[in-house]
Design an enzyme around this catalytic site. Structure first.
Site, PDB file in Angstrom:
ATOM      1  CE  LYS A  40      28.711   1.405  13.357  1.00 44.17           C
ATOM      2  NZ  LYS A  40      28.079   2.415  14.220  1.00 44.17           N
ATOM      3  CG  PHE A  46      28.837  -3.628  19.626  1.00 40.76           C
ATOM      4  CD1 PHE A  46      28.411  -3.225  20.880  1.00 40.76           C
ATOM      5  CD2 PHE A  46      28.546  -2.832  18.540  1.00 40.76           C
ATOM      6  CE1 PHE A  46      27.704  -2.030  21.048  1.00 40.76           C
ATOM      7  CE2 PHE A  46      27.856  -1.633  18.691  1.00 40.76           C
ATOM      8  CZ  PHE A  46      27.433  -1.235  19.956  1.00 40.76           C
ATOM      9  CG  ASP A  78      26.454  -6.578  12.409  1.00 36.94           C
ATOM     10  OD1 ASP A  78      26.657  -5.652  11.604  1.00 36.94           O
ATOM     11  OD2 ASP A  78      26.116  -6.388  13.593  1.00 36.94           O
TER      12      ASP A  78
END
Length: 411
Positions: free
Chosen positions: A258, A144, A229
């Site tokens: 984030k 993801f 990531d």
């Protein structure tokens, strides 16, 4: 205009006018501070999701709010057509924090991943010498990395991918954590391997010890970029600044996001050394909002918090307690637990209840969590949580499972 006062009122309005791309719990948050949020009816909840790690420092951390307020009184946006006095210090200190030379600031995590993909391809053509239009990037099953058209092109989650084709070519998918499969997939046209050091959306899937160091060695030997990531796993969540650091691994490229915005503003970045980053030249990539003064000010304040090591140490200190209490639930309605720092994936016995049902039960007990892929829930509380508050999180799950077992006559 109808007056809104209850959770039900706000939910009904949202269902009518906002696209149904999420299926949230029936809680309408109106106020938040630290690890706690309050809904429109005055009910308090401990936030054990922390915005998918975007709130690593808790809601409205005073240092981050202060940085935002001060910058709001000065300048918020210049565009990159001009310099601003916040960008340089932010990039310098973020680069130092993650051990790289340069930073390319963007906004969302998906933008950071898209930027890293472009960076890898351009490096492949200009530095490695891959023939034009032939660059390949190896990705992992069950990944993801966001929801753009290109990113969902290499997703194997039907819910994220279906009906968004035609899909972007140039990606080769291999099983997560399988070094032999990655090695077999590498060709002269491979520019990079992209992976999450821990797969968050898949339920905090942690690769076997030695996988990341082995991948680092393989990428070096084959002249392939390793792109990590760290958008969910990074910035303190795992007890280290970056999840790769748990095994002492340094990727060639990091994507960050984030928590980099402190829960205040969307901030993301790609970090790499000059030999990779300098293939990006004026006009070849950009963003109106990327690196804006407000984002840079908040991001810089986040970097300063992480530079103390306080939050990394907190996650590392509480990890054994977190793991021990969660593992005690195995056989009591839990099949498996995976914990790294203050991040946990818990597989609920599907014969007992779904992950969504478990999260609803926890919410009734004042704790907010998120389900994923049917029978799994994720816990990622703010790193500012206390040991006692952490115990409340686990106890809410334990009580939810106990009630479900009693309802099914399992004692």
């Amino acid at each position: 205009m109808t007056e809104l006062s209850t959770n039900a009122d706000y939910i009904a309005l949202e269902d009518e006018v906002a696209a149904h791309n999420y299926s949230p719990l029936p809680v309408v948050v109106s106020d938040a501070e630290g690890v706690w949020v309050t809904d429109v009816e005055g009910n308090r909840y401990l936030d054990a999701l922390a915005g998918y790690s975007a709130l690593n420092f808790g809601h409205r951390h005073p240092d981050l709010v202060q940085a935002a307020k001060e910058q709001l009184d000065r300048a918020t946006l210049t565009s990159r057509a001009f310099h601003n006095d916040m960008l340089g210090p932010f990039c310098r200190d973020l680069a130092q924090l993650v051990g790289k030379d340069m930073v390319l600031p963007m906004n969302s995590g998906a933008e950071a991943v898209e930027t890293a993909l472009k960076l890898a391809r351009k490096w492949g053509y200009q530095v490695k010498g891959i023939p034009a239009e032939q660059a390949e990037i190896i990705v992992m099953e069950n990944n993801f990395h966001g929801r753009t058209t290109t990113i969902v092109s290499f997703s194997n989650d039907p819910e994220a991918r279906d009906d968004y084709g035609p899909y972007t070519p140039g990606f080769v998918t291999v099983p997560y954590g399988d070094l032999a499969a990655i090695e077999a997939a590498i060709t002269d046209n491979t520019a990079a391997v992209l992976l999450e050091p821990i797969q968050g959306e898949m339920g905090v899937q942690i690769p076997k010890e030695g996988f990341l160091p082995g991948l680092r060695e393989l990428c070096t030997a084959k002249n392939v970029l390793m792109i990590a990531d760290e958008i969910q796993s990074g910035l303190g969540r795992t007890g280290t600044t970056l999840a790769c650091g748990y095994e002492g691994v340094e990727a060639d490229v990091y994507t960050l996001g984030k928590a980099l915005g402190g829960g205040i503003i969307a901030v993301s970045a790609v970090a790499a050394n000059k030999d990779v980053m300098e293939v990006i030249t004026p006009g070849t990539h950009g963003s109106t909002f990327g690196g804006n003064p407000l984002a840079a000010a908040v991001g810089h304040a986040v970097v300063k918090l992480l530079a103390t090591g306080e939050f990394q140490d907190k996650a590392k200190e509480l990890e054994p307690r977190f793991r021990e209490r969660l593992e005690a639930l195995i056989g009591q309605g839990v099949d498996e637990v995976r914990v790294r720092g203050l991040w946990a994936g818990i597989d609920i016995d599907p014969d007992l209840m779904t992950g969504k049902e478990a999260c609803k039960g926890m919410a009734k007990r004042g704790v907010l969590a998120k389900d994923t892929h049917g029978s799994t829930i994720r816990l990622a509380p703010p790193l500012s949580i206390t040991a006692e508050e952490l115990d409340l999180v686990v106890q809410s799950l334990a009580d939810t499972l106990a009630d479900a077992r009693a309802a099914k006559g399992q004692g």
